[in-house]
Enzyme design. Structure first.
Site, short mmCIF file in Angstrom:
data_model
loop_
_atom_site.label_atom_id
_atom_site.label_comp_id
_atom_site.label_asym_id
_atom_site.label_seq_id
_atom_site.Cartn_x
_atom_site.Cartn_y
_atom_site.Cartn_z
N ASP A 15 4.25 -3.55 2.74
CA ASP A 15 4.94 -2.33 3.14
C ASP A 15 4.26 -1.12 2.50
OD1 ASP A 15 6.70 -4.01 4.40
OD2 ASP A 15 8.28 -3.81 2.88
N GLN A 16 4.42 0.02 3.13
CA GLN A 16 3.75 1.24 2.66
C GLN A 16 4.11 1.57 1.21
OE1 GLN A 16 3.86 4.44 5.43
NE2 GLN A 16 3.07 5.97 4.01
#
Length: 274
Positions: free
Chosen positions: A125-126
């Site tokens: 995930d970012q």
């Protein structure tokens, strides 16, 4: 693609090696037709047997990744001719959603490594930081994809959650699907894809905060975050699945370990190594 035959492949044919690694039949056929296979610098065939210590050179498909160079270096934790383990910083996407983007991890990696082909084997995930595996040629990509699917790559994460007491080891086996009301979210649903998360152990690192060691058997989008929220312990700093108002997700990809498919060496990299 160059490698030295380990003891485990003594008296195998090259064809048997790649069949054991479950390389797709199309790629096996292409290698079988190739005249560019070398064993100890001598022209060879895929059906030739090898012995421990032989030096093998195989042609790989000429493919290029479509990532723009960011002209920024990626932090490398391991690299050989065929794969790399790199650090994904917080707030950086794993790969671009638009080919015009140039500030994702893959943009940094293609600038850093000596290869026109770089593709991630899994994604983070970012807002998650930590270690990520990258293939440097199409054959290794297919081998590592199959290893990931076969649960032959160990991925350990660390997550900090709110808790009054340590959380007991457990396996969370709950399917995950897209949330039709919130396009950026995922949710638990019997119609979703199977997702398995193991909480290996935990420790209190300060009052009200428990740190979990987590192993993944699957890699669904937001899997750890969704599963921990479902059992009542969302990751600290999770705006999407918790009650945090601060964007400081306390989750990292801490350790990666697997047997290198070509050398049979154990590759074990953790954030504590550097």
């Amino acid at each position: 693609m160059k490698f030295t035959i380990p003891e485990q492949y003594h008296q195998y044919t090259l064809s048997e090696i790649f069949q054991e690694l479950k390389l797709p039949k199309k790629d096996l056929h292409n290698l079988n037709m190739s005249k560019d296979i070398l064993i100890n610098n001598q022209q060879a065939k895929l059906t030739d047997k090898v012995t421990t210590g032989d030096n093998v050179e195989l042609p790989t498909p000429i493919e290029k990744s479509n990532y723009l160079s960011s002209y920024r270096y990626a932090q490398m934790h391991y690299e050989d001719d065929d794969l790399a383990i790199v650090m994904k910083p917080k707030g950086v996407k794993t790969h671009p959603n638009d080919l015009k983007e140039s500030n994702t991890l893959m943009n940094h990696v293609i600038y850093t490594v000596n290869s026109d082909y770089v593709e991630p084997i899994h994604r983070l995930d970012q807002e998650t930081i930590g270690l990520l595996i990258v293939a440097k040629n199409p054959i290794m990509k297919k081998i590592l994809d199959r290893m990931l699917e076969g649960n032959e790559i160990t991925r350990i994460y660390k997550a900090n959650v709110k808790a009054l007491l340590p959380i007991k080891p457990q396996t969370i086996d709950m399917p995950i699907c897209k949330d039709k009301f919130h396009p950026n979210k995922r949710r638990i649903s019997n119609t979703g894809q199977r997702a398995i998360t193991h909480i290996l152990n935990s420790q209190m690192i300060k009052e009200g905060v428990c740190q979990l060691d987590i192993k993944l058997d699957t890699g669904r989008t937001h899997q750890i975050r969704v599963h921990l929220a479902e059992i009542g312990h969302p990751v600290i700093g999770d705006l999407l699945y918790g009650d945090s108002t601060l964007r400081q997700l306390e989750l990292n990809s801490y350790k990666i370990e697997f047997i290198h498919p070509l050398t049979k060496e154990t590759i074990s990299i953790s954030l504590d190594d550097n």
